[in-house]
Design an enzyme around this catalytic site. Structure first.
Site, PDB file in Angstrom:
ATOM      1  N   LYS A  89       0.867  -1.134  -0.053  1.00 25.39           N
ATOM      2  CA  LYS A  89       0.061  -0.211  -0.026  1.00 25.39           C
ATOM      3  C   LYS A  89       0.701   1.252   0.031  1.00 25.39           C
ATOM      4  CE  LYS A  89      -3.817   2.210   0.299  1.00 25.39           C
ATOM      5  NZ  LYS A  89      -3.949   3.457   1.028  1.00 25.39           N
ATOM      6  N   GLU A 131       0.533   6.665  -6.417  1.00 24.73           N
ATOM      7  CA  GLU A 131      -0.310   7.886  -6.453  1.00 24.73           C
ATOM      8  C   GLU A 131      -0.056   9.227  -6.319  1.00 24.73           C
ATOM      9  OE1 GLU A 131      -3.870   6.775  -3.891  1.00 24.73           O
ATOM     10  OE2 GLU A 131      -3.194   8.639  -2.562  1.00 24.73           O
TER      11      GLU A 131
HETATM   12  O1  LIG Z   1      -5.482   4.501  -2.030  1.00 21.96           O
HETATM   13  C1  LIG Z   1      -6.249   5.084  -1.344  1.00 21.96           C
HETATM   14  O2  LIG Z   1      -7.521   5.064  -0.950  1.00 21.96           O
HETATM   15  C2  LIG Z   1      -5.738   6.366  -0.891  1.00 21.96           C
HETATM   16  O3  LIG Z   1      -4.289   6.403  -0.779  1.00 21.96           O
HETATM   17  C3  LIG Z   1      -5.940   6.757   0.429  1.00 21.96           C
HETATM   18  O4  LIG Z   1      -5.458   5.689   1.457  1.00 21.96           O
HETATM   19  C4  LIG Z   1      -5.815   8.096   1.084  1.00 21.96           C
HETATM   20  O5  LIG Z   1      -6.444   9.059   0.419  1.00 21.96           O
HETATM   21  C5  LIG Z   1      -4.421   8.423   1.210  1.00 21.96           C
HETATM   22  O6  LIG Z   1      -3.741   7.882   2.329  1.00 21.96           O
HETATM   23  C6  LIG Z   1      -3.847   9.922   1.265  1.00 21.96           C
HETATM   24  O7  LIG Z   1      -2.677   9.902   1.400  1.00 21.96           O
HETATM   25  P1  LIG Z   1      -1.978  11.361   1.573  1.00 21.96           P
HETATM   26  O8  LIG Z   1      -2.565  11.989   2.667  1.00 21.96           O
HETATM   27  O9  LIG Z   1      -0.490  10.760   2.040  1.00 21.96           O
HETATM   28  O10 LIG Z   1      -1.886  12.087   0.065  1.00 21.96           O
END
Ligand SMILES: O=C(O)[C@H](O)[C@@H](O)[C@H](O)[C@H](O)COP(=O)(O)O
Length: 290
Positions: free
Chosen positions: A163, A170
Site C-alpha cells: 500500500k 499515487e
Molecule cells: O488508496 C487510497 O484509497 C488512498 O491512497 C487513501 O489511502 C488516502 O486517500 C491516502 O492515504 C491519502 O494519502 P496522503 O494524505 O498521503 O495523500
C-alpha cells in the site's frame, strides 16, 4: 461470518455497510456513540463468538493504542486485522506482541477511499496463510467484484508495504496530471482545458481513474478557482522515499511529487530567497523586495 470493526469513520463506516450488504454480521465500535453498535471494546468482544476476528480501521496515530486495548479483551485464537494506513515497519513488532498472547495479526492496505462502498476496496494483505484463509469471506465481500483488487502480498508487513508503494505511485501520477494541467492552463493556444482532460478519458494512453476524478473536479470548478494549492500528506509518500533511500532505489518522480507538496505549504521559499541573494552577490543581479 462475524466481524468486529473498530473505527467507523469515513472508511470503517462504509466498510460496515458493504459487509452487511454481503450478508456478514458486523459489530462496530467507535468512540462516537452515534455511530457505534456497542458501548466499549469489551462489549464488542462479548458479542462475538470465538475464535473472533476484529478489523481495526483507525487513523495511523492511534492504531497501536487501539490494538493494545483490543488485545486486553481478546484471547487465544482470535485475529486482529489492521486496515489503516500504518507504516509497514510497525507490523512485525505488533504481530510479535500479539503472538505472545496467542492472537494472530494481519495487515491490510486498503485502497478505494470514499468510493469503496460502491466500487469495492482493493486489498493488499500481509500475514500467515492460515490467518488470511480464515478472513477470506470478509476479503471477498470488501474487494471489487472483478478478477483483480486482492493480493496476499507476503508475510506480516507486506500488505502495508504494498500500500505504501501504491501511494507513492499515487503521488507521482497525481503530480504528472497536475503539471499537465498547469501547462495547458498557461498556454496561449488551448482555450478549453477541461475539455482536453475530458477527451482524454477514452482512447488515450493516459486514461485512468485519477484522470476521471480530475475531470470531475474540473466540472465542479473549471479553473480550480475555489481551491488553494496547499497540499497535506499523511506519511505514505515519506515512507516510500525513506525505503528508496535505504535500498538506494532512484525514485525520481515520487520524490519530486512529495517535495512539491512541501513547497505547496510555503508562502515564500527560503531556498529561492537564498538563490536570489546569491545571484545579486556574485552578479549584481536585481532582486525583488517584499
Ligand atoms: O488508496 C487510497 O484509497 C488512498 O491512497 C487513501 O489511502 C488516502 O486517500 C491516502 O492515504 C491519502 O494519502 P496522503 O494524505 O498521503 O495523500
Amino acid at each position: 461470518m462475524q466481524l468486529g470493526l473498530v473505527g467507523l469513520g469515513r472508511m470503517g463506516g462504509n466498510m460496515r455497510e458493504r459487509l452487511r450488504a454481503a450478508g456478514h454480521e458486523v459489530v462496530g465500535f467507535d468512540h462516537n456513540a452515534e455511530l457505534s453498535d456497542v458501548a466499549s471494546l469489551a462489549a464488542l468482544a462479548e458479542k462475538l463468538e470465538s475464535p473472533r476476528a476484529v478489523w481495526v480501521m483507525v487513523p495511523a496515530g492511534v492504531t497501536d493504542a487501539t490494538i493494545d486495548q483490543l488485545a486486553d479483551v481478546l484471547g487465544e485464537g482470535d485475529i486482529i486485522i489492521d486496515g489503516g494506513n500504518s507504516r509497514f515497519s510497525d507490523d512485525a513488532p505488533r504481530a510479535e506482541r500479539l503472538n505472545d498472547r496467542g492472537i494472530g495479526y494481519i495487515d491490510v492496505g486498503v485502497s478505494g477511499g470514499v468510493w469503496g462502498r460502491q466500487n469495492g476496496y482493493a486489498l493488499m494483505v500481509g500475514g500467515a496463510q492460515e490467518h488470511v484463509e480464515r478472513l477470506m469471506p470478509i476479503f471477498e465481500a470488501l474487494k471489487p467484484a472483478g478478477e483483480f483488487g486482492f493480493v496476499h502480498a507476503g508475510p506480516v508487513g507486506a500488505g502495508h508495504y504494498a500500500k505504501m508503494v501504491h501511494n507513492g505511485i499515487e503521488y507521482g501520477l497525481m503530480h504528472a496530471y497536475a503539471e499537465g494541467y498547469e501547462l495547458l492552463a498557461a498556454s496561449e493556444l488551448v482555450t478549453n482545458v477541461p475539455g482536453v482532460f475530458k477527451s482524454w478519458r477514452e482512447g488515450t494512453v493516459v486514461r485512468s481513474w485519477l484522470l476521471d476524478l480530475l475531470d470531475r473536479a474540473l466540472d465542479e470548478d473549471p479553473e480550480l478557482a475555489e481551491l488553494s494549492g496547499y497540499t497535506e500528506d499523511t506519511g505514505e509518500g515519506r515512507w516510500t522515499v525513506d525505503e528508496a533511500v535505504r535500498l538506494a532505489v532512484p525514485l525520481n518522480v515520487i520524490t519530486a511529487s512529495l517535495f512539491a507538496r512541501f513547497a505547496s505549504r510555503q508562502d515564500d521559499s527560503p531556498a529561492m530567497k537564498a538563490v536570489a541573494a546569491l545571484r545579486q552577490q556574485f552578479g549584481g543581479h536585481a532582486v525583488r523586495k517584499r
